[in-house]
Design a protein around this motif. Structure first.
Motif, short mmCIF file in Angstrom:
data_model
loop_
_atom_site.label_atom_id
_atom_site.label_comp_id
_atom_site.label_asym_id
_atom_site.label_seq_id
_atom_site.Cartn_x
_atom_site.Cartn_y
_atom_site.Cartn_z
N GLY A 140 66.90 49.77 38.14
CA GLY A 140 66.17 48.51 38.18
C GLY A 140 65.02 48.51 37.19
N LEU A 141 64.33 49.65 37.08
CA LEU A 141 63.22 49.77 36.13
C LEU A 141 63.70 49.66 34.69
N VAL A 142 64.86 50.25 34.41
CA VAL A 142 65.43 50.14 33.06
C VAL A 142 65.71 48.67 32.73
N GLY A 143 66.35 47.97 33.68
CA GLY A 143 66.64 46.55 33.47
C GLY A 143 65.38 45.73 33.32
N LEU A 144 64.35 46.07 34.11
CA LEU A 144 63.09 45.35 34.04
C LEU A 144 62.48 45.45 32.64
N GLY A 145 62.50 46.65 32.06
CA GLY A 145 61.94 46.83 30.73
C GLY A 145 62.67 46.04 29.66
N LEU A 146 64.00 46.03 29.74
CA LEU A 146 64.80 45.31 28.75
C LEU A 146 64.59 43.80 28.84
N ILE A 189 57.97 50.05 25.80
CA ILE A 189 57.38 51.24 26.42
C ILE A 189 57.84 51.38 27.88
N ILE A 190 57.91 50.27 28.62
CA ILE A 190 58.39 50.30 30.00
C ILE A 190 59.82 50.82 30.06
N THR A 191 60.65 50.37 29.14
CA THR A 191 62.04 50.84 29.11
C THR A 191 62.09 52.35 28.88
N GLY A 192 61.25 52.85 27.99
CA GLY A 192 61.20 54.28 27.72
C GLY A 192 60.77 55.08 28.93
N ILE A 193 59.75 54.59 29.65
CA ILE A 193 59.28 55.28 30.86
C ILE A 193 60.40 55.30 31.91
N ALA A 194 61.09 54.18 32.05
CA ALA A 194 62.17 54.09 33.04
C ALA A 194 63.30 55.06 32.72
N LEU A 195 63.67 55.15 31.45
CA LEU A 195 64.73 56.08 31.06
C LEU A 195 64.32 57.52 31.32
N ASN A 196 63.06 57.83 31.13
CA ASN A 196 62.57 59.18 31.41
C ASN A 196 62.65 59.51 32.90
N THR A 197 62.57 58.47 33.75
CA THR A 197 62.63 58.66 35.20
C THR A 197 64.00 59.14 35.66
#
Length: 413
Positions: free
Chosen positions: A300-306, A393-401
């Motif tokens: 969900g976080l990945v989708g949110l960033g995109l 940046i949000i997408t990057g943080i989410a992918l790191n999660t």
């Protein structure tokens, strides 16, 4: 955690027949939309009072700083004292603050600094109400009802950006700012009265003032340190909210007014879309039980960033409305499982402190986010560019999660 008898043989009361939960639900059903009616009125009034968009950013910064500073204290108060009374006083105080604003309007003396000061006082109220409502919910429900109960409470919160902006935008056009604030005041006043009829078990209402404030705070931090899953979640949220809250909250009204050249109705459309999407997400989670909510949070976080990145590049109002709706749906798939996770893994006596810790840590950089966004706008950086970079940046943080094994392994009880 239930208002029913604690004996093993007792059957849990269904949500639809749970008097305490229904009272909490209907109070939130009025309180949250009432706040949003006030908020859209305050936002548009600030944009109308001054062309300096720095003041608009200060409106949100003014609310976030006292909220952040007092959240830990609010959590301790929620664990020590009568939660019902605290929630009553919070909504009543907001109603009184709106009456003060109405007085300024009627005497034609309202200024940008009046709105910023009132925002700060609203922030103080938030610091006490947030831990209370989220620690009351598990007290009136069984453990296996938490996801559904949280979803229903979230529905009331998400109806707010639907009913609030729609009603607020209409009232601005028909009755002016005084009409907006009168409606908001009445909704908050009625919500505060409903709370007084909630009746908890004696052990839930018991006041335990046996330690100093500092001792209670210290106990809460020590307890949290032992829960590695919660620590990992709030640490992630600490940085995510910095890149999302300031640019989005400040940026959307500015984009609507300055780039789309829209009206209060246009702003209401975007904010209503936010509410519709979040409401649909809450309904979805009230019906569907996530077997692996940890993975849902991450993707969900990945989708949110995109989606957030795409919103920053949008140049069409209708497209922005659709993107905001989808983004809000995805946010619920993240937020509700996080809340359920915290409630399921926390002892009842620590709920207030853990709820305040979640919000304190996860929103720790939000005031800086508001300030940074306001300053970037003031020096000429385009708000859309700020949102695009933040989304990346949000997408990057989410992918790191994706490397967070504890979160990926979390399953509901």
């Amino acid at each position: 955690m239930s208002v029913t008898a604690t004996h093993q043989e007792a059957l849990p009361v269904p949500l639809i027949k749970n008097r305490n939960f229904l009272l909490l639900f209907f109070s939130a059903f009025l309180s949250s939309p009432g706040y949003y009616v006030y908020l859209i009125g305050a936002e548009w009034l600030m944009l109308s009072l001054s062309d300096n968009r720095f003041y608009f950013g200060m409106l949100f910064l003014g609310a976030s700083i006292p909220r952040l500073l007092l959240l830990s204290t609010g959590g301790v108060v929620a664990d020590r004292f009568n939660k019902r009374f605290i929630l009553f006083m919070s909504d009543l105080a907001r109603a009184i603050l709106i009456i003060v604003l109405i007085a300024f309007l009627l005497t034609d003396t309202v200024s940008a600094w009046h709105l910023i000061t009132l925002a700060a006082l609203f922030g103080i109220s938030d610091a006490f109400s947030y831990p209370v409502i989220n620690s009351l919910t598990p007290m009136v429900l069984e453990k296996d009802q938490l996801q559904r109960g949280n979803s229903l409470i979230q529905m009331t919160a998400q109806i707010s950006p639907i009913a609030g902006p729609a009603l607020g935008g209409t009232l601005i056009a028909v009755l002016g700012f005084t009409g907006v604030f009168m409606v908001a005041m009445c909704m908050l006043l009625v919500a505060s009265i409903i709370v007084l009829f909630i009746r908890l078990k004696k052990e839930d209402e018991e006041e335990k003032v046996i330690q100093t404030l500092w001792a209670d705070l210290k106990e809460g931090f020590v307890y949290a340190k032992k829960n590695h899953l919660i620590i990992s979640v709030v640490s992630m949220a600490f940085f995510l909210n910095f890149f999302f809250t300031g640019p989005f909250t400040i940026g959307i009204p500015i984009i609507v007014k300055d780039i789309f050249e829209g009206s209060a109705v246009s702003l209401a459309m975007v904010q209503t879309a936010m509410g519709v999407g979040a409401l649909l997400g809450a309904v979805f989670l009230a019906v569907v039980s996530l077997k692996k909510p940890g993975k849902a949070i991450i993707w969900g976080l990945v989708g949110l960033g995109l989606i957030y990145t795409t919103i920053g590049s949008s140049s069409v109002l209708l497209l922005t409305v659709i993107l905001v709706l989808v983004m809000a749906f995805v946010m619920q798939v993240v937020n509700i499982p996080i809340m359920t996770l915290l409630q399921q893994t926390t002892e009842k006596r620590m709920l207030g402190r853990m709820m305040s810790l979640l919000m304190t840590v996860s929103t720790g950089l939000v005031p800086i986010s508001y300030a940074a966004t306001s300053l970037l706008i003031a020096i000429g950086v385009e708000i859309q560019a700020i949102i695009i970079v933040s989304g990346i940046i949000i997408t990057g943080i989410a992918l790191n999660t994706l490397r967070n094994k504890r979160l990926k392994a979390f399953v509901t009880s």
